[in-house]
Design a protein around this motif. Structure first.
Motif, mmCIF file in Angstrom:
data_model
loop_
_atom_site.group_PDB
_atom_site.id
_atom_site.type_symbol
_atom_site.label_atom_id
_atom_site.label_comp_id
_atom_site.label_asym_id
_atom_site.label_seq_id
_atom_site.Cartn_x
_atom_site.Cartn_y
_atom_site.Cartn_z
ATOM 1 N N PHE B 25 0.807 -1.221 0.000
ATOM 2 C CA PHE B 25 0.000 0.000 0.000
ATOM 3 C C PHE B 25 0.844 1.276 0.000
ATOM 4 C CE2 PHE B 25 -3.190 -3.086 1.300
ATOM 5 C CZ PHE B 25 -4.309 -2.638 0.632
ATOM 6 N N SER B 26 2.179 1.128 -0.131
ATOM 7 C CA SER B 26 2.988 2.343 -0.067
ATOM 8 C C SER B 26 2.905 3.114 -1.387
ATOM 9 C CB SER B 26 4.434 2.012 0.282
ATOM 10 O OG SER B 26 5.011 1.226 -0.732
ATOM 11 N N GLU B 27 3.025 4.419 -1.253
ATOM 12 C CA GLU B 27 2.934 5.334 -2.391
ATOM 13 C C GLU B 27 3.953 4.933 -3.453
ATOM 14 O OE1 GLU B 27 0.720 8.325 -3.913
ATOM 15 O OE2 GLU B 27 0.471 7.389 -1.957
ATOM 16 N N TYR B 32 -4.597 2.625 -7.655
ATOM 17 C CA TYR B 32 -6.042 2.601 -7.453
ATOM 18 C C TYR B 32 -6.762 2.829 -8.780
ATOM 19 C CZ TYR B 32 -5.057 2.921 -2.458
ATOM 20 O OH TYR B 32 -4.616 2.671 -1.188
#
Lengths: 396, 303
Positions: B25-27, B32
């Motif tokens: 989920f890290s940038e 998305y």
């Protein structure tokens, strides 16, 4: 009226309490159970019960209270060994209760009773694990973190459950859970296998329920119900698991004693370190606690260790995966407004959002929508707050 | 009747960790879709953050008690990267990948069935003293699989553990647990239990190494972990249904009581408030916001 006999009957709600004081989710579950079973009994012309299950010691008063809050019957296992929660013995006692026809016969006509039809637990640090072990012991299915429930007759066509045939499943509990993004809702069903090559019955249909979602019913002191005493049996070996000490601690993050909360979300991403520091200044200015949205707790940006361990932690999450807050003032900075977050803050007094995107859902949930990038808005807002600050009155 | 049980005289400790490969989920790694949902195809995978914490907790047992460590995961072949990452954190002696096409689509109960069978294949006849798992997966987020695996194994389950120590002589664990209930105070509970136990580690867990000898052991094993993880395949066993000795009716979709019936977008709620739109660059309008805030907050208390 002659009741339809069924192996699976009633809705059992596992109650959580601290020395007889119910944890709010317990009463919320009873409220939702009451509404569901009232509808169920009307629709199916039946008389199935909402049954509260209480493990504890010297908490009979709580059992009486649970009837006012919607239970038709309370099964009460009283023992000094059950004063505090221990997963191992609790799981065994609850499973014994769930399987007991003798107990069910005390409050209903249940010649065929094998297990409850439905079972509810709270989705918190106790109920989440207890529901898992109880349903593993009862060998049935469980859905976690539910925020909507419907009972329906459904026609199911499933490769494994029905071998591709359309089969009607009556009285099926549709269990809705929001996913991690907060944008999707997944409906989970717990269904018997009616595939001839692998037949198997799965009851109870179990779930854990998010605290703060459902409303308890107004307590009605004229409601009557039966309290059934259950004498639990313990395996001596299991009692070797012992609680040595319990300390009540204030959470490191304290939303309850602050009048204001400043929360941030993924919108800090352009320069997370500076933005979070700036937010913290804003929070300090109005004596607010700092909250975050769920994605932030997954540490999506690299920041200094200090910022990381102070702010990007699960304890600060506001929403269905964290805390529900109701401060006088709530400021949402760079938060788009996923339902999962809204559920945790919508009852705040006065809500301000700072966001560059006027189409983000948070706009429909706030009183003032400040359109702009936080980098630009917060310094100006701080300036205005400081200008007006001298009008402080000193309270005793 | 109190049954007496023979206690083992050995000081050995065998631990296992169950982990999961999860979306990162890290940038920069997460992607998305336009509607805000996760784009799984474009999102990278890593060892889940809670699995990493469970691996640290197991490493603590290695440093402090010289424990032997096995790490297991259920998943497709690509999930072995989670095992490699976990090995780097805990210096695992043994890696297990439980992989079979029929495991796909399993719910938590059917997953627990596989993990239980997997633990029984750990070297030393599956006599594992402590199994660790993370708090929950960051994609599924049920937090059920650990507890259900514990129950199937017949191990005492201890959840939300923030600290633990073992008495190797008496074969007891002492653990601190953090219990938080919505609308209530938090509780830190200290509990003792005879081994074997299953520990699910709280996100706030931090291992502390106090003595010099522990710090030396820490460095030694960390170095070893690095070289082992570079050659992780030497430690890897891949096991399918047959090798695990599992009844195929109890795993995957056939063994799952629950199904996903439908997935829908959460409907946009009716606007619950009517927002006044403020221009974020306009001093005058922001002055109004400030005035409103002070009005609602009332007299601020000066400390």
């Amino acid at each position: 009226m002659m009741m339809m006999m069924s192996k699976y009957q009633h809705l059992y709600v596992v109650i959580e309490h601290e020395d007889g004081v119910p944890v709010p989710v317990s009463l919320e579950m009873l409220g939702e159970a009451r509404r569901l079973m009232d509808g169920f009994n009307r629709k199916y012309s039946s008389d199935e019960k909402v049954v509260a299950v209480v493990l504890g010691h010297n908490v009979r008063k709580l059992c009486e209270e649970l009837i006012f809050y919607g239970a038709d019957a309370v099964i009460y296992a009283d023992s000094p060994e059950l004063r505090y929660r221990r997963n191992l013995i609790d799981t065994k006692v609850i499973s014994q209760i769930a399987r007991s026809r003798e107990v069910a016969a005390k409050f209903s006509d249940t010649l065929e009773f094998v297990k409850p039809r439905y079972m509810f637990f709270g989705a918190d640090s106790i109920g989440r694990h207890l529901s898992s072990t109880v349903l593993a012991e009862l060998e049935s299915g469980l859905a976690s973190d539910i925020n909507k429930l419907v009972i329906e007759d459904l026609e199911i066509k499933h490769e494994h459950k029905t071998k591709g045939q359309a089969i009607k499943y009556e009285k099926t509990l549709e269990m809705y859970r929001p996913d991690f993004s907060g944008f999707l809702w997944t409906t989970i069903l717990c269904l018997d296998n009616r595939n001839p090559s692998n037949e198997r019955e799965y009851h109870p249909q179990g779930c854990s329920i998010i605290p703060g979602v459902f409303a308890p019913i107004e307590p009605d002191k004229s409601r009557r119900g039966q309290i059934v005493d259950y004498v639990p049996e313990f395996d001596e070996h299991d009692l070797r698991v012992r609680i040595l000490d319990r300390k009540i601690v204030k959470s490191a993050v304290d939303f309850d004693s602050h009048k204001a909360v400043v929360s941030f979300g993924k919108g800090v991403k352009d320069s997370p370190e500076q933005n979070i520091k700036m937010l913290a200044q804003l929070a300090k200015e109005i004596e607010a606690e700092v909250g975050i949205s769920l994605p932030i707790s997954k540490k999506p940006f690299p920041v200094s260790e200090g910022i990381n361990s102070t702010y990007m932690i699960p304890d600060r999450v506001i929403g269905t995966s964290g805390r529900k807050v109701t401060p006088l003032v709530y400021i949402a900075v760079g938060i788009s407004g996923a339902m999962q977050h809204i559920a945790g803050m919508k009852e705040s007094g006065f809500i301000v959002a700072i966001n560059p995107d006027e189409n983000s859902p948070i706009k429909d949930e706030c009183d003032m929508f400040i359109k702009g990038r936080m980098e630009d808005v917060i310094p100006l807002l701080l300036e205005e707050l400081r200008k007006q600050r001298p009008t402080i009155e000193v309270k005793k | 009747v109190l049954t007496t049980r023979t206690t083992t005289t050995t000081n050995d400790l065998s631990v296992a960790v169950i982990v999961k490969l999860e979306p990162d989920f890290s940038e920069g790694n997460v992607s998305y879709n336009a509607d805000g949902t996760l784009n799984r195809a474009e999102t990278k995978s890593i060892l889940g953050p809670h699995s990493a914490i469970a691996s640290y907790a197991a490493f603590y047992a290695k440093v402090k008690y010289g424990a032997r460590i096995a790490v297991g995961t259920m998943g497709p072949p690509i999930a072995e990267s989670a095992l490699q990452q976990a090995q780097l954190l805990c210096d695992a002696d043994e890696l297990h990948l439980y992989s079979d096409r029929i495991f796909a689509g399993a719910d938590t109960l059917a997953t627990a069935e596989v993990l239980k069978a997997g633990i029984s294949k750990v070297e030393g006849d599956g006599k594992v003293d402590i199994v660790f798992s993370g708090h929950r997966a960051s994609d599924g987020e049920t937090g059920q699989t650990g507890a259900q695996t514990a129950w199937k194994l017949g191990y005492t389950f201890l959840g939300n553990v923030i600290d633990y120590n073992i008495d190797l002589q008496s074969r007891f664990v002492r653990a601190k647990r953090l219990i938080s209930l919505q609308g209530f105070y938090d509780i830190i509970e200290e509990v003792e239990a005879p081994l074997p136990v299953f520990i699910s580690i709280d996100p706030s867990y931090k291992a502390l190494f106090n003595t010099v000898s522990q710090r030396l052991a820490f460095e030694k094993y960390q170095k070893e972990a690095k070289s082992r993880a570079e050659n992780y395949k030497q430690f890897l066993k891949v096991l399918n249904t047959q090798q695990l000795g599992i009844d195929p009716k109890l795993v995957g979709l056939p063994g799952s009581p629950t199904i996903v019936y439908k997935v829908e977008r959460i409907p946009k709620a009716k606007a619950s408030r009517k927002a006044e739109v403020i221009d974020g660059a306009n001093h005058g309008q922001l002055a109004t916001v400030a005035a409103n805030l002070y009005e609602v907050l009332g007299g601020m208390v000066i400390k």
